[in-house]
Scaffold this active site. Structure first.
Site, PDB file in Angstrom:
ATOM      1  N   LYS A  71       0.826  -1.043  -0.031  1.00  0.00           N
ATOM      2  CA  LYS A  71       0.182   0.039  -0.002  1.00  0.00           C
ATOM      3  C   LYS A  71       0.747   1.265   0.014  1.00  0.00           C
ATOM      4  CE  LYS A  71      -3.962   1.980   0.626  1.00  0.00           C
ATOM      5  NZ  LYS A  71      -3.712   2.828  -0.320  1.00  0.00           N
ATOM      6  N   LYS A 107       5.056   1.837  -3.094  1.00  0.00           N
ATOM      7  CA  LYS A 107       5.165   3.164  -3.490  1.00  0.00           C
ATOM      8  C   LYS A 107       5.434   3.280  -5.154  1.00  0.00           C
ATOM      9  CE  LYS A 107       4.839   7.436  -1.720  1.00  0.00           C
ATOM     10  NZ  LYS A 107       4.050   7.751  -0.214  1.00  0.00           N
ATOM     11  N   THR A 191      -4.367  13.292   6.306  1.00  0.00           N
ATOM     12  CA  THR A 191      -2.806  13.304   6.297  1.00  0.00           C
ATOM     13  C   THR A 191      -2.593  14.540   7.597  1.00  0.00           C
ATOM     14  OG1 THR A 191      -2.103  12.414   4.457  1.00  0.00           O
ATOM     15  CG2 THR A 191      -0.695  13.410   5.643  1.00  0.00           C
ATOM     16  N   ASN A 222      -1.348  19.174  -0.140  1.00  0.00           N
ATOM     17  CA  ASN A 222      -2.546  18.597   0.582  1.00  0.00           C
ATOM     18  C   ASN A 222      -1.977  18.477   2.208  1.00  0.00           C
ATOM     19  OD1 ASN A 222      -3.040  15.596   2.108  1.00  0.00           O
ATOM     20  ND2 ASN A 222      -4.900  16.094   0.389  1.00  0.00           N
ATOM     21  N   SER A 350      -6.908   5.685   4.254  1.00  0.00           N
ATOM     22  CA  SER A 350      -6.960   4.995   3.062  1.00  0.00           C
ATOM     23  C   SER A 350      -7.221   3.509   3.276  1.00  0.00           C
ATOM     24  CB  SER A 350      -5.473   4.748   2.421  1.00  0.00           C
ATOM     25  OG  SER A 350      -5.256   5.868   1.659  1.00  0.00           O
TER      26      SER A 350
HETATM   27  P1  NAD Z   1       1.489  18.412  -2.882  1.00  0.00           P
HETATM   28  O1  NAD Z   1       2.226  17.913  -4.066  1.00  0.00           O
HETATM   29  O2  NAD Z   1       0.021  18.359  -2.491  1.00  0.00           O
HETATM   30  O3  NAD Z   1       2.343  19.377  -2.092  1.00  0.00           O
HETATM   31  C1  NAD Z   1       3.667  19.457  -2.089  1.00  0.00           C
HETATM   32  C2  NAD Z   1       3.962  21.193  -1.457  1.00  0.00           C
HETATM   33  O4  NAD Z   1       5.388  21.080  -1.342  1.00  0.00           O
HETATM   34  C3  NAD Z   1       3.426  22.038  -2.496  1.00  0.00           C
HETATM   35  O5  NAD Z   1       3.102  23.202  -2.028  1.00  0.00           O
HETATM   36  C4  NAD Z   1       5.147  22.532  -3.202  1.00  0.00           C
HETATM   37  O6  NAD Z   1       4.992  23.742  -3.764  1.00  0.00           O
HETATM   38  C5  NAD Z   1       5.850  22.280  -2.025  1.00  0.00           C
HETATM   39  N1  NAD Z   1       7.326  22.159  -2.244  1.00  0.00           N
HETATM   40  C6  NAD Z   1       8.034  21.560  -3.066  1.00  0.00           C
HETATM   41  N2  NAD Z   1       9.413  21.952  -2.986  1.00  0.00           N
HETATM   42  C7  NAD Z   1       9.642  22.618  -1.884  1.00  0.00           C
HETATM   43  C8  NAD Z   1      10.575  23.182  -1.081  1.00  0.00           C
HETATM   44  N3  NAD Z   1      11.900  23.124  -1.704  1.00  0.00           N
HETATM   45  N4  NAD Z   1      10.409  24.223  -0.351  1.00  0.00           N
HETATM   46  C9  NAD Z   1       9.062  24.396   0.194  1.00  0.00           C
HETATM   47  N5  NAD Z   1       8.130  23.734  -0.396  1.00  0.00           N
HETATM   48  C10 NAD Z   1       8.290  23.120  -1.337  1.00  0.00           C
HETATM   49  O7  NAD Z   1       2.021  16.840  -1.796  1.00  0.00           O
HETATM   50  P2  NAD Z   1       1.424  16.402  -0.548  1.00  0.00           P
HETATM   51  O8  NAD Z   1       0.417  15.275  -1.044  1.00  0.00           O
HETATM   52  O9  NAD Z   1       1.159  17.396   0.347  1.00  0.00           O
HETATM   53  O10 NAD Z   1       2.838  15.516  -0.026  1.00  0.00           O
HETATM   54  C11 NAD Z   1       3.671  16.243   0.771  1.00  0.00           C
HETATM   55  C12 NAD Z   1       4.545  15.373   1.603  1.00  0.00           C
HETATM   56  O11 NAD Z   1       3.627  14.698   2.632  1.00  0.00           O
HETATM   57  C13 NAD Z   1       5.562  14.249   0.961  1.00  0.00           C
HETATM   58  O12 NAD Z   1       6.565  13.865   1.447  1.00  0.00           O
HETATM   59  C14 NAD Z   1       4.481  12.986   0.931  1.00  0.00           C
HETATM   60  O13 NAD Z   1       5.004  11.758   0.816  1.00  0.00           O
HETATM   61  C15 NAD Z   1       3.711  13.298   2.196  1.00  0.00           C
HETATM   62  N6  NAD Z   1       2.588  12.600   2.412  1.00  0.00           N
HETATM   63  C16 NAD Z   1       1.559  12.884   1.777  1.00  0.00           C
HETATM   64  C17 NAD Z   1       0.284  12.210   2.155  1.00  0.00           C
HETATM   65  C18 NAD Z   1      -1.230  12.348   1.421  1.00  0.00           C
HETATM   66  O14 NAD Z   1      -1.877  11.852   1.938  1.00  0.00           O
HETATM   67  N7  NAD Z   1      -1.039  13.145   0.371  1.00  0.00           N
HETATM   68  C19 NAD Z   1       0.414  11.179   3.120  1.00  0.00           C
HETATM   69  C20 NAD Z   1       1.483  10.906   3.785  1.00  0.00           C
HETATM   70  C21 NAD Z   1       2.722  11.744   3.512  1.00  0.00           C
END
Ligand code: NAD
Length: 422
Positions: A71, A107, A191, A222, A350
Site C-alpha cells: 500500500k 510506492k 494526513t 495536501n 486509506s
Molecule cells: P503536494 O504536491 O500536494 O504538495 C507539496 C508541496 O510542497 C507544494 O506546495 C510544493 O510547492 C511544496 N514544495 C516543493 N518543494 C518545496 C521546497 N523546496 N520548499 C518548500 N515547499 C516545497 O504533496 P502532498 O501530498 O502534500 O505531499 C507532501 C509530503 O507529504 C510528501 O513527502 C508526501 O510523501 C507526504 N505525504 C502525503 C500524504 C498524502 O496523503 N497526500 C500522506 C502521507 C505523506
C-alpha cells in the site's frame, strides 16, 4: 551489503539498520528488509496536444507483502527515481505496521512535472501508468493512493482504467479516489488531520499549550494545507508558510484560508498581502514552537538543523530529515514526531476507505475522524512508551515498535527463524 546507496534510500536503510540493532536482531532481518521485494520500471507513451509523443518513466516498488497487500501513494514529480520510490516503499511498510494496519509498503511514481501538462495529457499519463502496472496491482495485491503531485482526480482516472482492464468493479484497488467512485469522507484531510492529532499529543506530553503556539509549515499542498487549517482551528498561530517558489512570514499569525485562496489563484503563497517574504531555509529556521516539514525528502540537513528553533518537528512529509540532520536535532533536544508516525493519518484513512469498499458500507465523517483519532493517539502513546522504556529517540522507538510486528509476521510465515532458533 549495500550501505552506501544515495539519498533517501540510504536514509531509509540506515533507519532500518538502526532498528534491527536496537532490537538485537540478526543480519538476516536487515537483509530481508533493506530493499523492496519487487521494483518495476515502465515506459509510458503519451500523445501530447501538439501531436508529438513523449515517453515518461514510471516506477512501482513493492517492499513487503508479509502483513498484507502493499500500500502506498503515487508521486508525479520530476525528482522521482527508482531509489526514491524504493525508500518511500520501505517507509510505508514501517508506517503501516506502526499504525497496526494489515498492509505492507508500496510506492510509485512518474518522472514528470504535472503542472504544465494539459488535462487530457495528464489523464493519458495516469491511465497509461495503470495499463503498464495493472498485472501487479489489485485490492489484494497492491493498492495505490495519492502522493505529491497527484490527488483524487488522478485516482479517479486510474480506478476507471483498472476497472476497464479487470472487467468489473474493483473500488478497493485505489484509495484517495473521488467520493463519487467510493472514496472515503475525510480522506483528503486525513494526513493533515493525523499530523494535528500527533502535534496535540506531543504538546500534551511536553506540557506545552497548543493554543497560541507558533507554527511554521514548509510545503503547502495536501499535507501542508490541511495541517495548517486544523492546527489553526486548535488555536495555533501559523506564522510562516513556504512552497516551491518561496516563503512568507507574519509573526501575528496568517489567515490560512486566505493563504490557500492566494495559492489557488496565483500558484504560490508568495506575495500574500500583509506578509513578509522569506526564503525556504529561513522558514525552516523561524522562531516557533512547531515546525512542520510538509514538502519532500531531505529538507532538514545537518546545516539546516543547526538553525532550527522549533521545540517540536512534526514530519508531515516522508523523510524530510536526513540522518545527519536527525542527529543534530537529537543533540539539540528537539522533539521529533517521526514521519512514519506523524503522517500515518493518510494511510490510516486509506485503510478505512479500503474497508468501506470491501464491505460496501460507507462510514460517516464523524466515524472516520473518531477512528483516526483513536489510532493516532494509540500509536503516539506506543512510540512514547517505547522511547521511554528503551531510552531511545522517538524515531528509533517508532521503528522498533513497527519492526517487532514485521518480525512477528516474517516468523509466522516461516521466513525468519523463531526466537532461540537464530
Ligand atoms: P503536494 O504536491 O500536494 O504538495 C507539496 C508541496 O510542497 C507544494 O506546495 C510544493 O510547492 C511544496 N514544495 C516543493 N518543494 C518545496 C521546497 N523546496 N520548499 C518548500 N515547499 C516545497 O504533496 P502532498 O501530498 O502534500 O505531499 C507532501 C509530503 O507529504 C510528501 O513527502 C508526501 O510523501 C507526504 N505525504 C502525503 C500524504 C498524502 O496523503 N497526500 C500522506 C502521507 C505523506
Amino acid at each position: 551489503m549495500e550501505r552506501t546507496a544515495p539519498g533517501p534510500l540510504a536514509a531509509a536503510q540506515a533507519q532500518v539498520r538502526k532498528a534491527v540493532e536496537a532490537l538485537g536482531a540478526g543480519e538476516d532481518l536487515y537483509e530481508l528488509l533493506r530493499l523492496p521485494q519487487r521494483t518495476v520500471e515502465v515506459r509510458i507513451p503519451v500523445r501530447m496536444a501538439d501531436g508529438s509523443v513523449r515517453v515518461f518513466t514510471g516506477y512501482r516498488a513493492q517492499h513487503l507483502s508479509v502483513l498484507g497487500p502493499c500500500k502506498g501513494g503515487i508521486r508525479f514529480h520530476p525528482g522521482v527515481s527508482r531509489e526514491e520510490v524504493q525508500a518511500l516503499s520501505i517507509w510505508m511498510t514501517f508506517k503501516s505496521a506502526l499504525a497496526g494496519l494489515p498492509f505492507g509498503g508500496g510506492k510509485g511514481g512518474v518522472v514528470v512535472d504535472p503542472r504544465p501538462l494539459r488535462e487530457e495529457e495528464l489523464e493519458q499519463l495516469s491511465r497509461g501508468y495503470i495499463r503498464a502496472l495493472a498485472p501487479v496491482l489489485g485490492p489484494d495485491r497492491d493498492i495505490p493512493a495519492p502522493d505529491a503531485g497527484t490527488g483524487p482526480r488522478v485516482m479517479g482516472w486510474m480506478l476507471d482504467e483498472y476497472e476497464r482492464i479487470a472487467g468489473g468493479a474493483a473500488p478497493g484497488v485505489i484509495t484517495g479516489k473521488p467520493l463519487a467512485l467510493g472514496g472515503s469522507v475525510g480522506r483528503e484531510a486525513a494526513t493533515g488531520q493525523g499530523v494535528a492529532f500527533a502535534v496535540r499529543e506531543a504538546a500534551r506530553l511536553l506540557g506545552m499549550p497548543l493554543a497560541g503556539s507558533r507554527v511554521a509549515i514548509q510545503g503547502f499542498g495536501n499535507a501542508g494545507q490541511f495541517t495548517a487549517r486544523l492546527l489553526a482551528r486548535e488555536g495555533a498561530r501559523i506564522v510562516g508558510i513556504s512552497d516551491s517558489r518561496g516563503g512568507i512570514y507574519h509573526p501575528g499569525g496568517l489567515d490560512v484560508e486566505t493563504a490557500i485562496r492566494h495559492k489557488e489563484e496565483t500558484g504560490s503563497v508568495v506575495g500574500l498581502p500583509g506578509t513578509e517574504a522569506i526564503d525556504q531555509v529561513e522558514l525552516l529556521q523561524l522562531e516557533c514552537e512547531v515546525l512542520v516539514p510538509a514538502a519532500l525528502e531531505g529538507a532538514i540537513t545537518a546545516e539546516v538543523a543547526q538553525g532550527v528553533r522549533a521545540k517540536v518537528v512534526a514530519e508531515a512529509a516522508n523523510g524530510p530529515t536526513t540522518p545527519e540532520g536527525d542527529q543534530v536535532l537529537r543533540d539539540r533536544g528537539v522533539f521529533v514526531i517521526p514521519d512514519i508516525l506523524c503522517n500515518a493519518g493518510g494511510v490510516t484513512v486509506s485503510y478505512f476507505e479500503w474497508v468501506q469498499n470491501r464491505t460496501g458500507y460507507p462510514w460517516s465523517e464523524a466515524e472516520v475522524r473518531a477512528r483516526l483519532e483513536e489510532r493516532m493517539v494509540r500509536a503516539f502513546a506506543q512510540v512514547a512508551a517505547a522511547a521511554q522504556s528503551r531510552g531511545t529517540d522517538t524515531r528509533t522507538a517508532a521503528y522498533v515498535v513497527a519492526l517487532e510486528r514485521i518480525r512477528a509476521g516474517l516468523r509466522a510465515r516461516g521466513l525468519l527463524g523463531s526466537p532461540g532458533a537464530g
